[in-house]
Design a protein around this motif. Structure first.
Motif, PDB file in Angstrom:
ATOM      1  N   LEU A  27       0.864  -1.181   0.000  1.00  0.00           N
ATOM      2  CA  LEU A  27       0.000   0.000   0.000  1.00  0.00           C
ATOM      3  C   LEU A  27       0.896   1.224   0.000  1.00  0.00           C
ATOM      4  CD1 LEU A  27      -2.619   1.673   0.438  1.00  0.00           C
ATOM      5  CD2 LEU A  27      -2.333   1.267   2.902  1.00  0.00           C
ATOM      6  N   ILE A  28       0.773   2.011  -1.069  1.00  0.00           N
ATOM      7  CA  ILE A  28       1.589   3.225  -1.177  1.00  0.00           C
ATOM      8  C   ILE A  28       0.695   4.428  -0.855  1.00  0.00           C
ATOM      9  CG2 ILE A  28       2.983   4.678  -2.684  1.00  0.00           C
ATOM     10  CD1 ILE A  28       3.703   2.192  -4.284  1.00  0.00           C
ATOM     11  N   LEU A  29       0.974   5.125   0.236  1.00  0.00           N
ATOM     12  CA  LEU A  29       0.257   6.352   0.608  1.00  0.00           C
ATOM     13  C   LEU A  29       1.016   7.545   0.060  1.00  0.00           C
ATOM     14  CD1 LEU A  29      -0.665   5.572   4.347  1.00  0.00           C
ATOM     15  CD2 LEU A  29      -2.095   5.306   2.312  1.00  0.00           C
ATOM     16  N   ASP A  30       0.386   8.229  -0.908  1.00  0.00           N
ATOM     17  CA  ASP A  30       1.031   9.372  -1.564  1.00  0.00           C
ATOM     18  C   ASP A  30       0.616  10.652  -0.849  1.00  0.00           C
ATOM     19  OD1 ASP A  30       2.201  11.189  -3.209  1.00  0.00           O
ATOM     20  OD2 ASP A  30       1.127  10.600  -5.029  1.00  0.00           O
ATOM     21  N   LEU A  31       1.565  11.316  -0.199  1.00  0.00           N
ATOM     22  CA  LEU A  31       1.289  12.521   0.583  1.00  0.00           C
ATOM     23  C   LEU A  31       1.535  13.804  -0.200  1.00  0.00           C
ATOM     24  CD1 LEU A  31       2.958  11.478   3.973  1.00  0.00           C
ATOM     25  CD2 LEU A  31       0.769  10.797   3.015  1.00  0.00           C
ATOM     26  N   THR A  32       1.729  13.688  -1.526  1.00  0.00           N
ATOM     27  CA  THR A  32       2.065  14.868  -2.330  1.00  0.00           C
ATOM     28  C   THR A  32       0.990  15.951  -2.236  1.00  0.00           C
ATOM     29  OG1 THR A  32       3.220  13.434  -3.892  1.00  0.00           O
ATOM     30  CG2 THR A  32       2.696  15.659  -4.635  1.00  0.00           C
ATOM     31  N   GLY A  33      -0.287  15.540  -2.289  1.00  0.00           N
ATOM     32  CA  GLY A  33      -1.374  16.531  -2.314  1.00  0.00           C
ATOM     33  C   GLY A  33      -1.965  16.842  -0.962  1.00  0.00           C
ATOM     34  N   ILE A  34      -1.329  16.398   0.108  1.00  0.00           N
ATOM     35  CA  ILE A  34      -1.902  16.640   1.431  1.00  0.00           C
ATOM     36  C   ILE A  34      -1.567  18.040   1.902  1.00  0.00           C
ATOM     37  CG2 ILE A  34      -0.002  15.964   2.965  1.00  0.00           C
ATOM     38  CD1 ILE A  34      -2.068  14.221   4.456  1.00  0.00           C
ATOM     39  N   ASP A  35      -2.422  18.578   2.779  1.00  0.00           N
ATOM     40  CA  ASP A  35      -2.204  19.913   3.328  1.00  0.00           C
ATOM     41  C   ASP A  35      -0.909  19.925   4.143  1.00  0.00           C
ATOM     42  OD1 ASP A  35      -4.270  22.479   4.041  1.00  0.00           O
ATOM     43  OD2 ASP A  35      -2.547  22.202   5.364  1.00  0.00           O
ATOM     44  N   ASN A  36      -0.072  20.960   3.936  1.00  0.00           N
ATOM     45  CA  ASN A  36       1.222  21.030   4.604  1.00  0.00           C
ATOM     46  C   ASN A  36       1.098  21.168   6.121  1.00  0.00           C
ATOM     47  OD1 ASN A  36       2.977  20.678   2.467  1.00  0.00           O
ATOM     48  ND2 ASN A  36       2.952  22.847   1.904  1.00  0.00           N
ATOM     49  N   ASP A  37      -0.064  21.677   6.558  1.00  0.00           N
ATOM     50  CA  ASP A  37      -0.270  21.837   7.998  1.00  0.00           C
ATOM     51  C   ASP A  37      -0.910  20.568   8.538  1.00  0.00           C
ATOM     52  OD1 ASP A  37      -0.519  22.766  10.530  1.00  0.00           O
ATOM     53  OD2 ASP A  37      -2.216  24.093  10.131  1.00  0.00           O
ATOM     54  N   LEU A  38      -0.079  19.585   8.895  1.00  0.00           N
ATOM     55  CA  LEU A  38      -0.574  18.295   9.360  1.00  0.00           C
ATOM     56  C   LEU A  38      -1.274  18.438  10.714  1.00  0.00           C
ATOM     57  CD1 LEU A  38       2.160  15.607   8.615  1.00  0.00           C
ATOM     58  CD2 LEU A  38      -0.076  15.827   7.585  1.00  0.00           C
ATOM     59  N   SER A  39      -2.506  17.926  10.779  1.00  0.00           N
ATOM     60  CA  SER A  39      -3.221  17.931  12.050  1.00  0.00           C
ATOM     61  C   SER A  39      -2.955  16.619  12.768  1.00  0.00           C
ATOM     62  CB  SER A  39      -4.726  18.093  11.806  1.00  0.00           C
ATOM     63  OG  SER A  39      -5.236  16.962  11.120  1.00  0.00           O
ATOM     64  N   GLN A  40      -3.349  16.555  14.026  1.00  0.00           N
ATOM     65  CA  GLN A  40      -3.206  15.335  14.798  1.00  0.00           C
ATOM     66  C   GLN A  40      -4.035  14.212  14.185  1.00  0.00           C
ATOM     67  OE1 GLN A  40      -1.134  14.838  17.274  1.00  0.00           O
ATOM     68  NE2 GLN A  40      -1.788  12.719  17.627  1.00  0.00           N
TER      69      GLN A  40
END
Length: 337
Positions: free
Chosen positions: A259-272
């Motif tokens: 399973l490859i989780l691609d974090l490229t498009g995630i918001d830079n401000d990571l929440s908990q």
């Protein structure tokens, strides 16, 4: 050619050359009640709606009555009771129906009015209504407001239209006014519009949430045994939980080894919530036999991940999706030619 007639001490005059009809030397008009006047009332109701048109008729009736009451209150050597008799006789001669004033208490400024066969009653019959109108009840409230010099309001005890011999209306001093009624209707309409807009926003928000669920973070089987889940935007608790459940439920059907989780498009401000659900997916996938790989981690995200209390060291991580796929292929003994 001029013609005139005196009925009950009231003078009616016609000036055909100038197209005038005079009632007590004042310009007046004549209308057919059950056709022309009915059409007038029907048109107002059609355009304004029943609730607004009722207020229009009530307001118009009151204000016209106020003009009459103030006029008669200024007549010299005419008492209020005498003015009341003059008004009712005048209205009878003008075809307004028969009006009787009962229980007149000048000191308390209260009275009862009985209306029989008024023009409004005849219009209501032509309209096939089951309840009488409020133009004339409000009109007499305006008359007595002008005569007494205080605000007078009314309560209809019953309408002739309901099967009674006549309509009976009580009049009394009150804080209720036409202005207040107009403001109340305006506020009611504003409230209804706000509620409609809120309902529309809720519907659109609901539709948008469904669309986001359908489009965001899809499970993509790129090669046999390898699936990619791109993380897009910002994740609150509800959205994170839905993605985790969706991913873990579908891994067995894809027979995924990686399973490859691609974090490229995630918001830079990571929440908990975001870091927690990434960890949850990764560990849960590992327990089911699917290894998790993280890709697309920017320098900013890597700093936030290392500062979080969650341990990501058990997951392999690569800078790009291409590197992650090549790594997974190599681990299962395949390569891209």
């Amino acid at each position: 050619m001029n013609s005139f007639i005196n009925i009950g001490g009231l003078e009616f005059k016609w000036d055909l050359e100038n197209g005038q009809f005079l009632f007590e030397e004042e310009d007046a008009v004549l209308f057919w009640i059950s056709s022309a006047m009915k059409t007038f009332f029907d048109t107002i109701e059609e355009i304004s709606g029943e609730e607004a048109s009722n207020l229009v008729f009530e307001t118009t009736g009151f204000r016209q009555g106020l003009v009459v009451g103030e006029y008669f209150s200024k007549l010299k050597n005419v008492s209020i009771l005498e003015a009341t008799e003059l008004i009712t006789n005048t209205y009878a001669s003008a075809g307004w129906g028969r009006t009787e004033v009962k229980d007149f208490h000048l000191d308390m400024k209260t009275l009862t009015v009985e209306l029989k066969d008024s023009w409004e009653h005849k219009i209501n019959i032509a309209q096939r209504k089951t309840k009488g109108g409020n133009f004339l009840p409000a009109h007499y409230a305006g008359i007595f407001t002008g005569l007494f010099g205080v605000n007078i309001w009314y309560k209809v005890l019953h309408y002739q239209l309901e099967g009674h011999d006549l309509s009976v209306i009580k009049y009394f001093p009150s804080d209720i006014s036409i202005t207040n009624n107009i403001h109340q209707l305006a506020r009611k309409k504003e409230t209804e519009q706000i509620m409609q807009l809120e309902a529309l926003v809720e519907d659109k928000t609901r539709e948008l949430k469904v669309l986001v669920k359908q489009l965001s973070s899809p499970i993509i089987p790129v090669l046999e045994g390898i699936v990619v889940v791109p993380l897009i935007g910002k994740y609150d608790e509800e959205r994170a939980e839905e993605l985790a459940d969706k991913t873990l439920m579908n891994l067995p059907s894809h027979k995924a080894n990686y399973l490859i989780l691609d974090l490229t498009g995630i918001d830079n401000d990571l929440s908990q919530h975001t870091t927690s659900f990434i960890s949850k997916i990764g560990y849960a996938a590992n327990l089911s036999g699917t290894k998790t790989v993280l890709v697309g981690i920017s320098p900013e995200l890597s700093m936030q991940i290392t500062e979080s209390e969650i341990d990501f060291t058990k997951f392999d991580a690569f800078q790009t999706l291409q590197h992650g796929i090549l790594y997974a292929l190599g681990q299962i003994g395949r390569q891209v030619l």
